[in-house]
Design a protein around this motif. Structure first.
Motif, PDB file in Angstrom:
ATOM      1  N   TYR A   1      10.136 -10.798  -3.637  1.00 35.42           N
ATOM      2  CA  TYR A   1      10.058  -9.930  -4.812  1.00 35.42           C
ATOM      3  C   TYR A   1       9.694 -10.732  -6.052  1.00 35.42           C
TER       4      TYR A   1
ATOM      5  N   MET B   1       6.889  -6.067  -4.297  1.00 35.00           N
ATOM      6  CA  MET B   1       7.889  -6.255  -3.261  1.00 35.00           C
ATOM      7  C   MET B   1       7.422  -7.201  -2.172  1.00 35.00           C
TER       8      MET B   1
ATOM      9  N   THR C   1      14.888 -11.006  -2.109  1.00 36.99           N
ATOM     10  CA  THR C   1      14.643  -9.815  -1.322  1.00 36.99           C
ATOM     11  C   THR C   1      14.211  -8.655  -2.199  1.00 36.99           C
TER      12      THR C   1
ATOM     13  N   GLY D   1      14.723  -5.525  -1.045  1.00 31.56           N
ATOM     14  CA  GLY D   1      15.409  -4.393  -0.450  1.00 31.56           C
ATOM     15  C   GLY D   1      16.151  -3.540  -1.455  1.00 31.56           C
ATOM     16  N   PRO D   2      16.815  -2.483  -1.004  1.00 37.33           N
ATOM     17  CA  PRO D   2      17.464  -1.535  -1.905  1.00 37.33           C
ATOM     18  C   PRO D   2      18.700  -2.079  -2.603  1.00 37.33           C
TER      19      PRO D   2
ATOM     20  N   PRO E   1      18.776   1.423  -6.053  1.00 36.65           N
ATOM     21  CA  PRO E   1      17.650   1.580  -5.131  1.00 36.65           C
ATOM     22  C   PRO E   1      16.557   2.441  -5.760  1.00 36.65           C
ATOM     23  N   ARG E   2      15.326   2.072  -5.489  1.00 42.76           N
ATOM     24  CA  ARG E   2      14.212   2.900  -5.938  1.00 42.76           C
ATOM     25  C   ARG E   2      13.997   4.042  -4.957  1.00 42.76           C
ATOM     26  N   ALA E   3      13.720   5.196  -5.473  1.00 42.24           N
ATOM     27  CA  ALA E   3      13.422   6.328  -4.599  1.00 42.24           C
ATOM     28  C   ALA E   3      12.029   6.157  -4.016  1.00 42.24           C
TER      29      ALA E   3
ATOM     30  N   ALA F   1       9.477   4.502  -2.692  1.00 42.05           N
ATOM     31  CA  ALA F   1       8.788   3.259  -2.333  1.00 42.05           C
ATOM     32  C   ALA F   1       9.716   2.185  -1.813  1.00 42.05           C
ATOM     33  N   GLY F   2      11.006   2.349  -2.009  1.00 38.74           N
ATOM     34  CA  GLY F   2      11.944   1.329  -1.553  1.00 38.74           C
ATOM     35  C   GLY F   2      12.139   0.231  -2.585  1.00 38.74           C
ATOM     36  N   GLY F   3      12.964  -0.727  -2.247  1.00 34.00           N
ATOM     37  CA  GLY F   3      13.254  -1.807  -3.162  1.00 34.00           C
ATOM     38  C   GLY F   3      14.305  -1.396  -4.184  1.00 34.00           C
ATOM     39  N   PHE F   4      14.452  -2.221  -5.211  1.00 35.00           N
ATOM     40  CA  PHE F   4      15.478  -1.950  -6.215  1.00 35.00           C
ATOM     41  C   PHE F   4      14.861  -2.004  -7.604  1.00 35.00           C
TER      42      PHE F   4
END
Lengths: 115, 116
Positions: free
Chosen positions: A31, A50, A96, A98-99, B95-97, B99-102
């Protein structure tokens, strides 16, 4: 040494003259992101990535472009700079994308002045 | 949209006293709350962080508390020293809606002065 490297540190340019600020990280982070810092406004995200070839807009993307052709590099491009883009810019990376949020590692910053 | 409010904007304390900086966030999906310290002319650097499943975390003179119900978190610095003088930023990641990721939203910052 693990680090995020930005160049240049200081840049003075004129309205409309295209410029690129480079950013490179040696931590194999997925990221990467660009922020601008303005007094009283904190850090606002311009663009993020990302992973390689995956980029998206942040909160203040107008007037900026980015690319992520390699994992380690994430340049910020101002095609036609304007005075309202005068700011302090930071590149950051994180292990990362990720979420679950994770710590950001910041570069040393680039102070841009557009006259 | 999501936002993070940070108070106070400026804080002046005497060396040895405690300093408290407070932040509130709007996105109930926020799950990670880092604090960054930025010394004059330097980059922001992480000093402590907390995840949403933890209520409190301490690292020597620095502690962070999180109240998920009230959506606020605080930074506590005890026995302040002149080298603690800096700008401190709180942040909230969620979390991003799609597309994913944060996504990380920063507060506006608190300038802390520690007087010797």
């Amino acid at each position: 040494e693990a680090q995020v490297t930005q160049n240049p540190r200081y840049l003075i340019t004129v309205t409309g003259k295209k410029l690129t600020v480079t950013c490179s990280q040696n931590m194999n982070h997925e990221y990467m992101s660009w922020y601008r810092q303005d007094p009283g406004l904190g850090l606002r995200q311009i663009y993020y990535s990302m992973n390689v070839e995956v980029t998206d807009k942040g909160d203040v993307p107008e007037g900026y472009k980015v690319s992520r052709k390699e994992k380690r590099n994430f340049p910020l491009i101002l095609e036609s700079p304007s005075p309202n883009q005068t700011s302090l810019y930071f590149c950051a990376s994180s292990s990362t994308g990720g979420p679950l949020g994770s710590p950001l590692h910041f570069g040393n910053g680039t102070r841009l002045t557009v006259t | 949209g999501e936002n993070v409010e940070q108070h106070p904007s400026t804080l002046s304390v005497q060396e040895g006293d405690s300093a408290v900086i407070k932040c509130t966030y709007s996105d109930s999906a926020s799950n990670y709350f880092p604090w960054y310290k930025q010394e004059l002319g330097k980059r922001p650097q992480l000093i402590i962080d907390i995840r949403s499943n933890v209520g409190e975390k301490k690292d020597q003179r620095i502690a962070v508390t999180l109240n998920k119900t009230a959506k606020h978190f605080s930074l506590h610095i005890t026995e302040t020293q002149p080298e603690d003088s800096a700008v401190y930023f709180c942040a909230a990641s969620s979390p991003r809606a799609g597309a994913g990721g944060f996504k990380t939203i920063f507060g506006a910052g608190t300038r802390l002065f520690v007087k010797a």
